[in-house]
Design a protein around this motif. Structure first.
Motif, PDB file in Angstrom:
ATOM      1  N   HIS A 144       0.834  -1.202   0.000  1.00 47.87           N
ATOM      2  CA  HIS A 144       0.000   0.000   0.000  1.00 47.87           C
ATOM      3  C   HIS A 144       0.868   1.252   0.000  1.00 47.87           C
ATOM      4  O   HIS A 144       0.602   2.205  -0.749  1.00 47.87           O
ATOM      5  CB  HIS A 144      -0.931   0.024   1.218  1.00 47.87           C
ATOM      6  N   ARG A 145       1.891   1.265   0.830  1.00 44.54           N
ATOM      7  CA  ARG A 145       2.777   2.429   0.906  1.00 44.54           C
ATOM      8  C   ARG A 145       3.466   2.660  -0.445  1.00 44.54           C
ATOM      9  O   ARG A 145       3.545   3.790  -0.933  1.00 44.54           O
ATOM     10  CB  ARG A 145       3.810   2.247   2.015  1.00 44.54           C
ATOM     11  N   ASN A 170       1.159   8.864  -6.212  1.00 48.25           N
ATOM     12  CA  ASN A 170       1.303  10.272  -5.856  1.00 48.25           C
ATOM     13  C   ASN A 170       2.320  10.945  -6.774  1.00 48.25           C
ATOM     14  O   ASN A 170       2.039  12.012  -7.351  1.00 48.25           O
ATOM     15  CB  ASN A 170       1.755  10.387  -4.398  1.00 48.25           C
ATOM     16  N   ASN A 171       3.488  10.343  -6.916  1.00 49.28           N
ATOM     17  CA  ASN A 171       4.540  10.935  -7.743  1.00 49.28           C
ATOM     18  C   ASN A 171       4.104  11.057  -9.201  1.00 49.28           C
ATOM     19  O   ASN A 171       4.377  12.068  -9.857  1.00 49.28           O
ATOM     20  CB  ASN A 171       5.832  10.137  -7.626  1.00 49.28           C
ATOM     21  N   ARG A 172       3.433  10.031  -9.709  1.00 49.73           N
ATOM     22  CA  ARG A 172       2.968  10.087 -11.100  1.00 49.73           C
ATOM     23  C   ARG A 172       1.932  11.195 -11.272  1.00 49.73           C
ATOM     24  O   ARG A 172       1.971  11.931 -12.259  1.00 49.73           O
ATOM     25  CB  ARG A 172       2.386   8.724 -11.529  1.00 49.73           C
ATOM     26  N   TRP A 218      -3.192   5.426   0.678  1.00 51.86           N
ATOM     27  CA  TRP A 218      -2.835   6.087   1.936  1.00 51.86           C
ATOM     28  C   TRP A 218      -3.871   5.821   3.023  1.00 51.86           C
ATOM     29  O   TRP A 218      -3.541   5.815   4.208  1.00 51.86           O
ATOM     30  CB  TRP A 218      -2.640   7.589   1.749  1.00 51.86           C
ATOM     31  N   THR A 219      -5.137   5.596   2.640  1.00 48.55           N
ATOM     32  CA  THR A 219      -6.146   5.315   3.669  1.00 48.55           C
ATOM     33  C   THR A 219      -5.835   4.023   4.413  1.00 48.55           C
ATOM     34  O   THR A 219      -6.275   3.846   5.545  1.00 48.55           O
ATOM     35  CB  THR A 219      -7.575   5.214   3.094  1.00 48.55           C
ATOM     36  N   HIS A 220      -5.067   3.145   3.809  1.00 48.84           N
ATOM     37  CA  HIS A 220      -4.720   1.869   4.447  1.00 48.84           C
ATOM     38  C   HIS A 220      -3.486   1.951   5.342  1.00 48.84           C
ATOM     39  O   HIS A 220      -3.376   1.171   6.292  1.00 48.84           O
ATOM     40  CB  HIS A 220      -4.505   0.784   3.388  1.00 48.84           C
TER      41      HIS A 220
END
Length: 151
Positions: free
Chosen positions: A12-13, A20-22, A51-53
């Protein structure tokens, strides 16, 4: 369904960071094709989902800013404004974990988007908070980056 044979939190991370980066790479492009616009929204929402996980409240704040920027980038002002409002509302929950950059970009987004939507009171209040937040930024590069967001 059997238990995965890999570390799901690490996965997940990894996906959260990569998506996010893309998304930010696509936001920073001067022009995007329709396929890239779809990819931008998919990447921003995927990052937020992952990120919710595994994330902390600061990751949620940053995800909301990313979602606002992504929707703004494809011309969806209504959704962008909704996410910008949620981001600013999240700042108090995040507390000290919100950096001056986090605060400045969240208020910048809300100010620009509220102005575009014709909500002058919200835009004025957000601009005032943006000006307070930007004073705390240390480097000229950060100031320039925040100012160019949500154009």
């Amino acid at each position: 369904m059997s238990k995965p044979t890999f570390d799901t939190a690490a996965a997940h991370r990894w996906f959260a960071v990569e998506a996010n980066n893309r998304a930010w790479d696509l936001i920073e492009q001067e022009r995007r094709t329709p396929v890239e616009e779809r990819e931008l929204l998919d990447a921003a929402h995927a990052s937020s989902h992952h990120w919710t996980h595994v994330g902390q409240p600061i990751n949620e704040l940053r995800s909301l800013v990313l979602l606002a920027a992504a929707h703004h980038g494809v011309g969806d002002t209504r959704q962008a404004l909704r996410f910008a409002g949620l981001a600013v509302a999240k700042i108090d929950d995040v507390g000290e974990a919100a950096t001056p950059f986090d605060r400045a970009i969240a208020f910048r987004g809300l100010a620009v988007l509220a102005s575009a939507a014709g909500d002058d009171d919200v835009a004025r209040q957000a601009r005032e908070q943006f000006e307070i937040a930007i004073v705390a930024l240390k480097g000229a590069d950060d100031v320039e980056m925040v100012r160019k967001m949500f154009r």
